[in-house]
Scaffold this motif. Structure first.
Motif, PDB file in Angstrom:
ATOM      1  N   THR A 104      -0.454  -2.545  -3.528  1.00 48.30           N
ATOM      2  CA  THR A 104       0.698  -1.724  -3.136  1.00 48.30           C
ATOM      3  C   THR A 104       1.125  -0.741  -4.224  1.00 48.30           C
ATOM      4  OG1 THR A 104       2.206  -3.460  -3.876  1.00 48.30           O
ATOM      5  CG2 THR A 104       1.590  -3.469  -1.551  1.00 48.30           C
ATOM      6  N   ALA A 107       2.643   2.714  -3.067  1.00 55.52           N
ATOM      7  CA  ALA A 107       3.762   2.772  -2.115  1.00 55.52           C
ATOM      8  C   ALA A 107       4.576   4.047  -2.285  1.00 55.52           C
ATOM      9  CB  ALA A 107       4.646   1.536  -2.281  1.00 55.52           C
ATOM     10  N   PHE A 131      -1.266   2.818   5.056  1.00 53.40           N
ATOM     11  CA  PHE A 131      -0.395   1.887   4.343  1.00 53.40           C
ATOM     12  C   PHE A 131      -0.803   1.949   2.873  1.00 53.40           C
ATOM     13  CE2 PHE A 131      -4.034  -0.479   5.845  1.00 53.40           C
ATOM     14  CZ  PHE A 131      -4.366  -1.323   4.791  1.00 53.40           C
ATOM     15  N   THR A 346       4.622  -1.889   7.175  1.00 51.96           N
ATOM     16  CA  THR A 346       4.251  -0.484   7.312  1.00 51.96           C
ATOM     17  C   THR A 346       4.941   0.078   8.538  1.00 51.96           C
ATOM     18  OG1 THR A 346       2.283  -1.041   8.617  1.00 51.96           O
ATOM     19  CG2 THR A 346       1.998  -0.832   6.240  1.00 51.96           C
TER      20      THR A 346
END
Length: 508
Positions: A104, A107, A131, A346
């Motif tokens: 992640t 992000a 995502f 997401t």
């Protein structure tokens, strides 16, 4: 002489290998865990050579266990977890660790793309809403933070493509993995528009050539053959993204048969014969021309069970322990409601997990029951989202959680309809084996191969618990909507790091 094909499915946390006769009969199967590293909270990585070693070890064990003559293996087919980034140089050597789909670190890239309209452009061009672990945001992050690493790279590969490179020395991918970020939704070719809007057109040279999943993408090299316990020269098919392979191994090639894959991620996917653009769904190229897979994905299935095992049972807790204690829970009172996005969400999903309605009389077992139930409830919710956009004729289960018949019954009760479930969790490897059968000339095409290799299944009817579960499902949906509203009003940046240091996700 009987000929055999190998199917290899390298999932996020486990590699499964199956051996089949040319008529699709299963001879043997093995599974091997694959390593995963978390050097910092947002980073989820893997040593590519350790990944290869896990695959090689699984194949060696299978060949030894099956007791068949290695020279009778006619072809190898591959499937692998999608997304993430596997960078290799011009000699095919890894350029650092692979970044996995659970990562992640990118992000903030997605936040910026949502604000400036990039995500809307991507959805229109590719059918995808990325995502954080998708190739596009990860490459953008690397371009900003580790440009020297990209400068050493020549190719960006998916998991199965790295394994095939290790086997054959050849670079390639297929349309189902190419569709992870950069394939045009209509043509299935790489999209110049997707590269432009993400600011990655200068990295277009990293994208590998796209071959048919059933094409012979290379032959087994002597060194790799020795590690696998097989003779050199065996043809290796291009293969498939593991979701597409699981669809083939579970429900076959007919459109409208929805597959609920309860693996590390929860994927609810259906094969269709037209492209679908929907902000709540992702659409990728399908396993053969003129097809697409429409899916609703959540990082909230087996991964959340694995989290609960460690968080509520300690370091020695297992997914099996979670399921056993959950189904033994005394339900004189409703369990709390678990929002299962502990690894982030997401699109319209919450970015964090939580328990709602937790009371003093709720013990550990009630909390575990809530985890298990609400993972099923989230699958039910996502099935409904898919049904709102495309026709669904039937529902079928696959993935690691389906090894527990109690969970399968729970899902049938929550859906309140009859469903089918495969009798094994090797459907991705079976789908991979279909590409090998075609590559070896043992089947004329994928539809013919699928009819031979598809896993047997059994029907599950809803039981007497269905009305009570449907009531709790309605409460789950109400809470999910409330959490999304709450999250939009609060800064959750300090609580959304989905992979805390020390937590290792294992497929259930």
């Amino acid at each position: 002489m009987t000929q055999y094909v190998l199917g290899i499915d390298s999932g996020s946390s486990t590699v499964k290998v199956t051996l089949h006769t040319d008529d699709g009969s299963l001879v043997a199967s093995v599974a091997e865990p694959t390593p995963m590293d978390q050097p910092w909270p947002d980073a989820v990585e893997r040593d590519p050579e350790a990944h290869w070693a896990a695959v090689a070890g699984a194949v060696r064990r299978l060949v030894a266990h099956a007791g068949v003559r290695a020279g009778s293996v006619a072809a190898i087919g591959l499937a692998g977890h999608g997304d993430g980034v596997h960078l290799v140089d011009n000699e095919g050597r890894p350029v650092g660790p692979a970044l996995l789909s659970q990562d992640t670190r990118a992000a903030a890239v997605l936040d910026a793309w949502a604000a400036d309209g990039t995500l809307a452009e991507l959805r229109n061009a590719t059918g995808q809403v990325p995502f954080p672990g998708s190739p596009a945001p990860l490459l953008r992050w690397l371009d900003r933070h580790e440009p020297e690493r990209l400068a050493r790279a020549r190719w960006v590969l998916a998991a199965k493509d790295w394994i095939r490179l290790r086997m054959t020395g050849e670079i390639a991918t297929d349309r189902t993995d190419a569709g992870g970020s950069f394939a045009d939704l209509d043509s299935h070719e790489y999209s110049e528009r997707a590269l432009q809007v993400t600011g990655l057109e200068h990295l277009a040279y990293l994208l590998p050539p796209v071959l048919e999943p059933t094409a012979v993408a290379g032959h087994l090299l002597p060194a790799a053959a020795s590690e696998l316990g097989l003779p050199a020269g065996i043809p290796v098919a291009t293969g498939l993204h593991d979701v597409a392979a699981t669809v083939l191994g579970t429900v076959g090639t007919e459109p409208g048969r929805l597959c609920v894959i309860a693996g590390t991620f929860g994927v609810n996917v259906v094969l269709v014969d037209r492209p679908v653009r929907n902000e709540l769904l992702n659409t990728r190229p399908g396993p053969f021309p003129g097809t697409w897979t429409v899916r609703r994905t959540a990082r909230a299935s087996g991964a959340s069970v694995a989290w609960a095992a460690k968080a509520l049972l300690g370091e020695r807790g297992t997914a099996g322990d979670v399921l056993d204690l959950a189904f033994q829970a005394d339900l004189d009172h409703d369990p709390p409601t678990f929002v299962p996005f502990v690894f982030g969400g997401t699109a319209d999903q919450p970015g964090y997990g939580s328990f709602f309605g937790l009371r003093s009389w709720h013990g550990r077992e009630a909390m575990l029951r809530s985890v298990v139930e609400c993972i099923a409830f989230n699958h039910c919710h996502d099935v409904g989202v898919v049904r709102d956009s495309v026709p669904v004729r039937s529902i079928h289960l696959a993935g690691g959680l389906t090894r527990d018949s109690r969970w399968n019954q729970l899902l049938a009760d929550a859906l309140d309809e009859e469903i089918s479930c495969t009798r094994s969790d090797d459907t991705g490897a079976r789908g991979a084996a279909t590409t090998a059968a075609v590559a070896a000339g043992l089947a004329a095409d994928l539809p013919q191969a699928v009819e031979r290799f598809r896993a047997p299944s059994e029907q599950i009817a809803p039981g007497p618990a269905a009305p009570e579960l449907r009531r709790r499902l309605r409460r789950f949906r109400d809470i999910l909507s409330s959490v999304r509203v709450l999250e939009s009003q609060l800064d959750m940046s300090e609580s959304t790091s989905p992979m805390p240091t020390g937590v290792t996700v294992r497929e259930v």
